[in-house]
Design an enzyme around this catalytic site. Sequence first.
Site, mmCIF file in Angstrom:
data_model
loop_
_atom_site.group_PDB
_atom_site.id
_atom_site.type_symbol
_atom_site.label_atom_id
_atom_site.label_comp_id
_atom_site.label_asym_id
_atom_site.label_seq_id
_atom_site.Cartn_x
_atom_site.Cartn_y
_atom_site.Cartn_z
ATOM 1 N N LYS A 187 -13.716 -2.377 -9.274
ATOM 2 C CA LYS A 187 -13.082 -1.055 -9.296
ATOM 3 C C LYS A 187 -13.598 -0.190 -10.440
ATOM 4 O O LYS A 187 -13.598 1.043 -10.342
ATOM 5 C CB LYS A 187 -11.565 -1.213 -9.398
ATOM 6 C CG LYS A 187 -10.944 -1.918 -8.200
ATOM 7 C CD LYS A 187 -9.477 -2.259 -8.429
ATOM 8 C CE LYS A 187 -8.889 -3.035 -7.264
ATOM 9 N NZ LYS A 187 -7.496 -3.461 -7.504
ATOM 10 N N TYR B 55 -13.571 -1.328 1.086
ATOM 11 C CA TYR B 55 -12.858 -1.929 -0.047
ATOM 12 C C TYR B 55 -13.006 -3.449 -0.068
ATOM 13 O O TYR B 55 -13.296 -4.041 -1.117
ATOM 14 C CB TYR B 55 -11.382 -1.534 0.027
ATOM 15 C CG TYR B 55 -10.519 -2.147 -1.044
ATOM 16 C CD1 TYR B 55 -10.570 -1.689 -2.346
ATOM 17 C CD2 TYR B 55 -9.642 -3.195 -0.747
ATOM 18 C CE1 TYR B 55 -9.778 -2.251 -3.337
ATOM 19 C CE2 TYR B 55 -8.844 -3.756 -1.723
ATOM 20 C CZ TYR B 55 -8.917 -3.291 -3.019
ATOM 21 O OH TYR B 55 -8.136 -3.857 -3.993
ATOM 22 N N VAL C 292 -8.817 -10.962 -9.374
ATOM 23 C CA VAL C 292 -8.161 -12.208 -8.959
ATOM 24 C C VAL C 292 -9.161 -13.319 -8.631
ATOM 25 O O VAL C 292 -8.765 -14.447 -8.375
ATOM 26 C CB VAL C 292 -7.196 -11.994 -7.773
ATOM 27 C CG1 VAL C 292 -6.072 -11.066 -8.163
ATOM 28 C CG2 VAL C 292 -7.932 -11.509 -6.528
#
Length: 310
Positions: free
Chosen positions: A72, A196, A262
Amino acid sequence: MTRVSPPDLQSFLTDLDMSVHAANDWGTPANYIPELACIAPDQFAISVALPDGQVLSAGCHDQPFSIQSVSKVFTLACVLGRIGDELWDRVGREPSGTSFDSIVLLEREQGRPRNPFINAGALVTTDALLDGRMPADALAEVLGFIRTAAGDTNIHIDGDVATSEKVTGHRNTALAYYLASHKNLHNPPNSTLETYFHQCAIAMNTDQLARAGTVLARFQNAPRLLSSERARRINALMMTCGHYDGSGDFAFRVGLPGKSGVGGGILIIAPGKASIAVWSPGLNNYGNSKVGTEAAHRLAQFTGWSVFAG
């Protein structure tokens, strides 16, 4: 900020690797993405890129891993390069105080995400990157940015991870359609989601990630992909929002901008001093790397690197 010699830093990194293995307290990999859930948690890598071009490393620093939400940072840099401050009409710049995939604040604040690093905000940022293009073209821009920043073309998207995220990404799908209901997606939700999921599945090792971060550390020999003002603003967002509802604790313990994912990776920036990448796939209660967070804390203590240092 304290001066640390490369030999002393390398010795520290080697000892750190031995120490985390001896402690054997790894956390749990992300169990809601099957391709990540099956990764052995007892792995650790750390790389530190220095202004002179050296990269000091320890652990399995040549092992690729899915950078997930660390991506991101680079997508945000690409979007700001494309549309500048127009992005902030659609996304805020405040900490969320909630988990990275929460829908609560999004509902309360009429579909405008708090910041570009929570999932809803990242979906809007990715949507802005996608405007007027096919997903493959948007992904090529992010990959090109990362490869140029890292000085390495051997960085790719892990297709298995992307597919795994697509199959199980129900909450992200819900977020995308909720954003669309508030007219905060310009593209079909499925196109934004496809972009994404593949963006998050970019795979890098810690050496590559540390080198890519040098554009945010503003080294003289780093590729000039960002203005100093834009790098400073992205670093500020990493400090306040880069670890979701654990951002305050990370800032308190480490004192440096960082962005977690993550997949167990963390990118940490000591402006002018170092770009640091850490990876260990087991997560803590915030969804950040358990061992990686502790390693960042210990590195900051050893070096004295902090944006708050006198």
